[in-house]
Design a protein around this motif. Structure first.
Motif, PDB file in Angstrom:
ATOM      1  N   TYR A  41       0.878  -1.438   0.017  1.00  0.00           N
ATOM      2  CA  TYR A  41      -0.016   0.054   0.005  1.00  0.00           C
ATOM      3  C   TYR A  41       0.871   1.361  -0.091  1.00  0.00           C
ATOM      4  N   ASP A  65     -11.267  -1.670  -4.590  1.00  0.00           N
ATOM      5  CA  ASP A  65     -11.948  -3.113  -4.261  1.00  0.00           C
ATOM      6  C   ASP A  65     -12.338  -3.844  -5.688  1.00  0.00           C
ATOM      7  N   THR A  75      -9.927 -11.020   0.696  1.00  0.00           N
ATOM      8  CA  THR A  75     -10.376  -9.670   0.053  1.00  0.00           C
ATOM      9  C   THR A  75      -9.368  -9.439  -1.196  1.00  0.00           C
ATOM     10  N   ARG A  92     -10.895   2.277  -1.681  1.00  0.00           N
ATOM     11  CA  ARG A  92     -10.668   2.043  -0.331  1.00  0.00           C
ATOM     12  C   ARG A  92      -9.574   2.770   0.263  1.00  0.00           C
ATOM     13  N   ALA A  97      -8.100  -6.811  -3.990  1.00  0.00           N
ATOM     14  CA  ALA A  97      -8.084  -5.518  -4.473  1.00  0.00           C
ATOM     15  C   ALA A  97      -7.033  -5.405  -5.903  1.00  0.00           C
ATOM     16  N   TYR A 125      -9.026  -2.302   5.711  1.00  0.00           N
ATOM     17  CA  TYR A 125      -9.528  -3.081   4.652  1.00  0.00           C
ATOM     18  C   TYR A 125      -9.641  -4.510   4.821  1.00  0.00           C
ATOM     19  N   SER A 126      -8.983  -5.121   5.591  1.00  0.00           N
ATOM     20  CA  SER A 126      -8.795  -6.568   5.737  1.00  0.00           C
ATOM     21  C   SER A 126      -9.737  -6.880   6.914  1.00  0.00           C
TER      22      SER A 126
END
Length: 579
Positions: A357, A507, A472, A514, A474, A378-379
């Protein structure tokens, strides 16, 4: 009917690496290597050599390349392996070759796991094979070198054993540390050319935590540390000390290279030199190790209470007396090892997933803190405790002034619901079109050339607070550009080149943004003063290294073009000089 023993996959190979620090070899050991199973998707050759890692060993006396350890292919129920004649002879060439190769591969597997990065690693150089030199020469050093695509491990005289040597390739701490440098360079390549002490220090901090992650997966070392410390990983001699034997060889006293359990702070540095990346790194490692300790203590307490309740119920039903105080302490210790493993599993997800990130450019500690919060939100949106700890710790250690600095920033725009993420991932043309269309939202300065980095389609597994697994997915879209910072130095130049960039986390299912993280000074998160602080530290750092002769003008790594100082491989220059 007898149960058949399953035949292992023909691609399974058992790799083995040194399972303790050289200075802590136990008496009576039958082997000094720990094995782990690697599912090889490619042929393995003598050396050891794989598609992505190759060991090249030199005779320390003649400098000639020597034969590598022989690979024994899988046969029947036996997995493949590299042959080591004597697993107690740590100074034998085959032992070193196999050990360093296996430790490097193990570190790569830790980062590539689906619950961490969830993807194959890429190196920062052109090519897919990292070279590993276990005996590169005699000097107190070990380093990753991008230009030669290699990890270089050196050796020094052992102050405690006349005529013997201390090999850095035999220290799991050092191998893990240098491998993590190579891994991080592939994830965040701008840090390699950074002139900001915080960017360079971040490389050191993450590499130190990489060493901890390998250490807790090394069974003999784990057991010994648990026994020595009674399960208290804050004590000296626990996982918070990096490469003790090598530190003793350099400093001539009982001290590690770095102690991770510390109170280092940017606001109250004391004897800490904030302009020296290795010193500065202890602030970040101190914060991250404190997070690991907090997670461990919480999990250990919960596990202890659950298992204690079961044991007391069992004793009561059997009519046995309650546990004594001494028995309770032994019981508490018995849960320590597994609690630490669970804590490090959670820790690696928080600390290492955030690396993807990171925005391109010369990041600050605050940027990394924001990346950790964004990735973990996010997770695990319903488990805020680790993020709260990170925010408080970053403030306590002076890395940010306020907890709000690390809060996710609303990107302020929506993407089309029909955005073709598959095409955006595969096509450079589509990626550049996207960057131009959303240039202002991505904070790319007007009329500035932009570089679109390889897109990352990542599916990651995590465990929510209720213990249930979740996936998840992304798309991480990254753009970078070149900026400058004013830096006067006589008549030679008046500014220094600084890399900037933005990461957009999209996402995959909803096409919602996100997170938007950027090193642009125009990003709201940068208005807290972290950019100015980073710029000021860069000025002081460069001035010091110019005065100290580290930066040699006109060399391939230090150029002046149209009044702008351009530096590359700054971290490498410091390593080569033994800083």
């Amino acid at each position: 009917m007898a149960k058949k023993t399953p035949v292992p996959d023909t691609n399974v190979v058992k790799l083995k690496y040194m399972d303790t620090e050289p200075g802590r070899i136990p008496k009576g050991a039958k082997t000094l290597m720990q094995g782990w199973e690697y599912a090889a998707a490619e042929p393995l050759l003598d050396g050891p050599v794989s598609r992505r890692v190759a060991v090249i060993d030199f005779d320390p006396d003649t400098g000639a390349v020597i034969p590598g350890a022989r690979f024994v292919p899988p046969k029947g129920r036996s997995p493949g392996r590299y042959k080591v004649k004597n697993e107690l002879d740590v100074e034998a060439a085959d032992f070193m070759q196999v050990s360093v190769f296996s430790a490097v591969m193990k570190m790569m597997s830790i980062f590539e796991a689906q619950d961490v990065l969830g993807r194959k690693l890429r190196w920062a150089f052109n090519g897919e094979q990292l070279l590993v030199v276990p005996r590169a020469g005699k000097m107190p050093n070990a380093f990753y070198h991008r230009d030669s695509r290699s990890l270089q491990f050196f050796f020094v005289d052992d102050p405690n054993r006349r005529g013997r040597l201390v090999y850095t390739c035999l220290s799991p701490d050092i191998v893990a540390h240098e491998t993590t440098h190579a891994i991080l360079d592939g994830i965040a390549p701008d840090l390699y050319n950074a002139t900001s002490p915080q960017s360079l220090a971040m490389h050191e901090a993450i590499a130190d935590l990489g060493a901890v992650m390998l250490a807790v997966r090394t069974d003999r070392l784990l057991r010994q540390v648990m026994l020595d410390t009674g399960g208290d990983i804050r004590k000296p001699g626990a996982f918070n000390e990096i490469a003790r034997q090598f530190g003793e060889a350099i400093y001539g006293e009982r001290r590690p290279l770095r102690d991770l359990y510390n109170k280092a702070s940017m606001s109250k540095p004391g004897k800490l030199d904030l302009d020296e990346p290795h010193d500065l790194s202890t602030v970040l490692t101190g914060a991250l190790y404190a997070l690991l300790v907090a997670q461990y203590e919480e999990i250990r307490k919960e596990d202890f209470q659950v298992r204690l309740a079961k044991e007391e119920t069992k004793r009561k039903q059997a009519g046995q007396p309650a546990l004594t105080k001494e028995e309770r302490e032994k019981f508490r210790f018995s849960v320590s090892g597994f609690a630490l493993f669970k804590a490090t599993e959670k820790f690696k997800r928080i600390a290492f997933r955030a690396l993807d990130y990171l925005p391109p450019g010369e990041v600050s500690f605050a940027d990394y803190g924001r990346a950790m919060v964004a990735a973990d939100t996010y997770s695990n949106p319903d488990d805020p405790e680790p993020r709260d700890f990170i925010r408080a710790e970053f403030v306590r250690r002076g890395m940010v002034d306020d907890v709000a600095t690390l809060e996710p920033v609303d990107p302020g725009f929506d993407l089309p619901a029909d955005l073709d993420l598959e095409q955006l991932t595969r096509s450079d043309w589509a990626a550049y079109q996207f960057a131009e269309k959303w240039r202002e939202n991505l904070l790319i300065p007007a009329k500035t050339p932009v570089e679109v980095r390889p897109r990352l389609d990542v599916t990651r597994k995590t465990w929510r607070k209720d213990g249930k697994p979740a996936l998840t997915r992304a798309l991480l879209f990254k753009v970078a550009w070149q900026a400058t910072q004013e830096l006067q130095s006589g008549d030679f130049f008046h500014e220094v080149a600084v890399a900037r960039g933005t990461t957009l986390a999209i996402d995959w299912e909803t096409r919602k943004v996100r997170a938007l993280l950027s090193t642009s000074p125009d990003h709201p998160s940068q208005r807290d003063g972290s950019t100015e602080r980073n710029n000021a530290m860069r000025k002081t750092f460069l001035a010091s290294n110019i005065a100290g002769g580290v930066l040699e003008f006109g060399s391939p790594n230090v150029q002046i073009q149209n009044g702008t100082l351009r530096v590359r491989a700054m971290g490498q220059m410091l390593h080569m000089m033994g800083h």
